[in-house]
Design a protein around this motif. Structure first.
Motif, PDB file in Angstrom:
ATOM      1  N   GLN A  17       0.818  -1.210   0.000  1.00  0.00           N
ATOM      2  CA  GLN A  17       0.000   0.000   0.000  1.00  0.00           C
ATOM      3  C   GLN A  17       0.855   1.264   0.000  1.00  0.00           C
ATOM      4  O   GLN A  17       0.353   2.363  -0.242  1.00  0.00           O
ATOM      5  N   ALA A  18       2.147   1.115   0.249  1.00  0.00           N
ATOM      6  CA  ALA A  18       3.076   2.239   0.187  1.00  0.00           C
ATOM      7  C   ALA A  18       4.486   1.701   0.001  1.00  0.00           C
ATOM      8  O   ALA A  18       4.807   0.595   0.441  1.00  0.00           O
ATOM      9  N   LEU A  19       5.329   2.516  -0.651  1.00  0.00           N
ATOM     10  CA  LEU A  19       6.730   2.166  -0.861  1.00  0.00           C
ATOM     11  C   LEU A  19       7.599   3.252  -0.241  1.00  0.00           C
ATOM     12  O   LEU A  19       7.448   4.434  -0.552  1.00  0.00           O
ATOM     13  N   PHE A  20       8.515   2.843   0.644  1.00  0.00           N
ATOM     14  CA  PHE A  20       9.459   3.746   1.276  1.00  0.00           C
ATOM     15  C   PHE A  20      10.852   3.413   0.767  1.00  0.00           C
ATOM     16  O   PHE A  20      11.303   2.268   0.895  1.00  0.00           O
ATOM     17  N   VAL A  21      11.523   4.394   0.169  1.00  0.00           N
ATOM     18  CA  VAL A  21      12.856   4.183  -0.392  1.00  0.00           C
ATOM     19  C   VAL A  21      13.848   5.061   0.356  1.00  0.00           C
ATOM     20  O   VAL A  21      13.544   6.197   0.729  1.00  0.00           O
ATOM     21  N   SER A  22      15.055   4.558   0.558  1.00  0.00           N
ATOM     22  CA  SER A  22      16.019   5.237   1.418  1.00  0.00           C
ATOM     23  C   SER A  22      17.428   5.140   0.842  1.00  0.00           C
ATOM     24  O   SER A  22      17.830   4.076   0.356  1.00  0.00           O
ATOM     25  N   ALA A  27       5.009   3.644 -13.476  1.00  0.00           N
ATOM     26  CA  ALA A  27       4.507   4.415 -12.341  1.00  0.00           C
ATOM     27  C   ALA A  27       3.557   3.565 -11.506  1.00  0.00           C
ATOM     28  O   ALA A  27       2.650   2.907 -12.032  1.00  0.00           O
ATOM     29  N   LEU A  28       3.766   3.575 -10.207  1.00  0.00           N
ATOM     30  CA  LEU A  28       2.929   2.834  -9.277  1.00  0.00           C
ATOM     31  C   LEU A  28       1.725   3.675  -8.876  1.00  0.00           C
ATOM     32  O   LEU A  28       1.783   4.911  -8.869  1.00  0.00           O
ATOM     33  N   ASP A  29       0.648   2.999  -8.485  1.00  0.00           N
ATOM     34  CA  ASP A  29      -0.553   3.696  -8.013  1.00  0.00           C
ATOM     35  C   ASP A  29      -0.595   3.743  -6.491  1.00  0.00           C
ATOM     36  O   ASP A  29      -1.671   3.723  -5.891  1.00  0.00           O
ATOM     37  N   ILE A  30       0.559   3.796  -5.871  1.00  0.00           N
ATOM     38  CA  ILE A  30       0.672   3.867  -4.416  1.00  0.00           C
ATOM     39  C   ILE A  30       1.618   5.010  -4.062  1.00  0.00           C
ATOM     40  O   ILE A  30       2.441   5.413  -4.873  1.00  0.00           O
ATOM     41  N   PRO A  31       1.517   5.538  -2.837  1.00  0.00           N
ATOM     42  CA  PRO A  31       2.450   6.597  -2.434  1.00  0.00           C
ATOM     43  C   PRO A  31       3.885   6.091  -2.381  1.00  0.00           C
ATOM     44  O   PRO A  31       4.141   4.935  -2.032  1.00  0.00           O
ATOM     45  N   VAL A  32       4.815   6.958  -2.745  1.00  0.00           N
ATOM     46  CA  VAL A  32       6.241   6.683  -2.622  1.00  0.00           C
ATOM     47  C   VAL A  32       6.856   7.778  -1.753  1.00  0.00           C
ATOM     48  O   VAL A  32       6.676   8.971  -2.032  1.00  0.00           O
ATOM     49  N   TYR A  33       7.568   7.357  -0.713  1.00  0.00           N
ATOM     50  CA  TYR A  33       8.206   8.303   0.201  1.00  0.00           C
ATOM     51  C   TYR A  33       9.704   8.024   0.211  1.00  0.00           C
ATOM     52  O   TYR A  33      10.117   6.876   0.376  1.00  0.00           O
ATOM     53  N   ALA A  34      10.498   9.062   0.028  1.00  0.00           N
ATOM     54  CA  ALA A  34      11.943   8.900  -0.107  1.00  0.00           C
ATOM     55  C   ALA A  34      12.664   9.562   1.069  1.00  0.00           C
ATOM     56  O   ALA A  34      12.354  10.692   1.458  1.00  0.00           O
ATOM     57  N   TYR A  35      13.653   8.848   1.622  1.00  0.00           N
ATOM     58  CA  TYR A  35      14.466   9.344   2.723  1.00  0.00           C
ATOM     59  C   TYR A  35      15.943   9.313   2.325  1.00  0.00           C
ATOM     60  O   TYR A  35      16.360   8.468   1.527  1.00  0.00           O
ATOM     61  N   SER A  46       9.938  10.664  -7.712  1.00  0.00           N
ATOM     62  CA  SER A  46       8.580  11.159  -7.976  1.00  0.00           C
ATOM     63  C   SER A  46       8.021  10.606  -9.279  1.00  0.00           C
ATOM     64  O   SER A  46       6.799  10.487  -9.445  1.00  0.00           O
ATOM     65  N   SER A  47       8.914  10.242 -10.223  1.00  0.00           N
ATOM     66  CA  SER A  47       8.456   9.695 -11.501  1.00  0.00           C
ATOM     67  C   SER A  47       7.969   8.256 -11.372  1.00  0.00           C
ATOM     68  O   SER A  47       7.407   7.708 -12.325  1.00  0.00           O
ATOM     69  N   ALA A  48       8.177   7.645 -10.209  1.00  0.00           N
ATOM     70  CA  ALA A  48       7.812   6.241 -10.030  1.00  0.00           C
ATOM     71  C   ALA A  48       6.414   6.063  -9.447  1.00  0.00           C
ATOM     72  O   ALA A  48       6.011   4.937  -9.153  1.00  0.00           O
ATOM     73  N   THR A  49       5.666   7.158  -9.295  1.00  0.00           N
ATOM     74  CA  THR A  49       4.326   7.032  -8.725  1.00  0.00           C
ATOM     75  C   THR A  49       3.346   8.006  -9.372  1.00  0.00           C
ATOM     76  O   THR A  49       3.721   9.109  -9.774  1.00  0.00           O
ATOM     77  N   ARG A  50       2.091   7.583  -9.442  1.00  0.00           N
ATOM     78  CA  ARG A  50       0.993   8.456  -9.838  1.00  0.00           C
ATOM     79  C   ARG A  50       0.232   8.932  -8.613  1.00  0.00           C
ATOM     80  O   ARG A  50      -0.772   9.630  -8.734  1.00  0.00           O
ATOM     81  N   SER A  51       0.708   8.536  -7.432  1.00  0.00           N
ATOM     82  CA  SER A  51       0.049   8.877  -6.178  1.00  0.00           C
ATOM     83  C   SER A  51       0.893   9.901  -5.425  1.00  0.00           C
ATOM     84  O   SER A  51       1.676  10.644  -6.021  1.00  0.00           O
TER      85      SER A  51
END
Length: 258
Positions: free
Chosen positions: A121-126, A193-201, A218-223
């Motif tokens: 439901q969400a992807l967190f990348v770091s 592009a994913l249809d889930i939120p992506v948050y980057a740290y 930001s290019s990896a998501t439509r959310s």
């Protein structure tokens, strides 16, 4: 949510670091190059009871030390997407650090394209630049001394272990295989592009990363998309685990542990 299936690819690929009493979410963590599932051990005490913490067990390290490491992203992501799908019902969230960020993204993309499969439901990348922003540094073919020197310069628990000659001989083949995987990996540009939120740290003192590279996620998501920097270098998350996990949980709408 049921307990993780036994005797399946899920039990091969994941270590349960914290099992929720009545888990409402599974947080799946993907380690960095040369990293292992135990890297996320300290997160167990930072999570509430309704979050189950799973860490990916890459071949070639810890209790899979005698298995050959995977050197190609396609093979690793395909296997992990299948393993994640076998976890059963209930929501997932992915967190990946450094190499693990790219692996987590590729797994999420595969699950999104698999009919009847519920992805995260969400992807967190770091600690990793977005698709198209990671340049090869040629470390896969570097000497042992050069490879260890680069890892030590970034710090982190894996680097410290490599200073021990006996541990170095045991761990370095998996580290080198991970660098082959990273350096041979070419993300699609533009990426799916994913249809889930992506948050980057990222760490604000990481000299191998800049904010523009991180913003490429930001290019990896439509959310939804957001970026947050923490004090520290490439392994900022070792010292910043508590605020990082708190931010992650807040974005998932889940409270921290008591």
């Amino acid at each position: 949510m049921n307990a993780m299936p036994q005797g399946t690819s899920a039990s091969q690929w994941f270590r349960v670091i914290r099992g929720g009493r009545t888990p409402g979410l599974r947080l799946v963590c993907f380690p960095h190059a040369g990293g292992s599932a135990s890297f996320f051990r300290s997160w167990a005490q930072l999570l509430p009871d309704d979050v189950e913490l799973l860490a990916v067990r890459y071949p070639g390290r810890e209790d899979r030390i005698f298995e050959p490491p995977v050197e190609h992203m396609e093979e690793l992501a395909d296997s992990l997407a299948e393993a994640c799908a076998s976890l059963g019902g209930g929501p997932l969230a992915f967190f990946g650090h450094s190499m693990g960020a790219s692996v987590a993204y590729e797994v999420a993309a595969r699950m999104a394209n698999a009919p009847g499969t519920a992805g995260p439901q969400a992807l967190f990348v770091s600690g990793r630049g977005g698709p198209g922003k990671n340049q090869s540094r040629g470390l896969a073919t570097a000497t042992d001394e050069e490879l260890v020197g680069d890892l030590v310069a970034m710090s982190g628990t894996t680097a410290q272990a490599l200073l021990n000659k006996e541990l170095r001989d045991l761990l370095l083949p998996a580290v080198r295989a991970d660098y082959r995987l990273v350096e041979s990996y070419t993300a699609s540009v533009p990426p799916p592009a994913l249809d889930i939120p992506v948050y980057a740290y990222y760490g604000d003192a990481d000299d191998k990363l800049d904010e523009d590279s991180v913003l490429a996620w930001s290019s990896a998501t439509r959310s939804a998309f957001a970026v947050r920097a923490f004090p520290g270098g490439h392994f900022y998350l070792e010292e910043q685990a508590a605020p990082l996990v708190a931010d992650l949980l807040a974005r998932l709408g889940t409270s921290t542990s008591a």
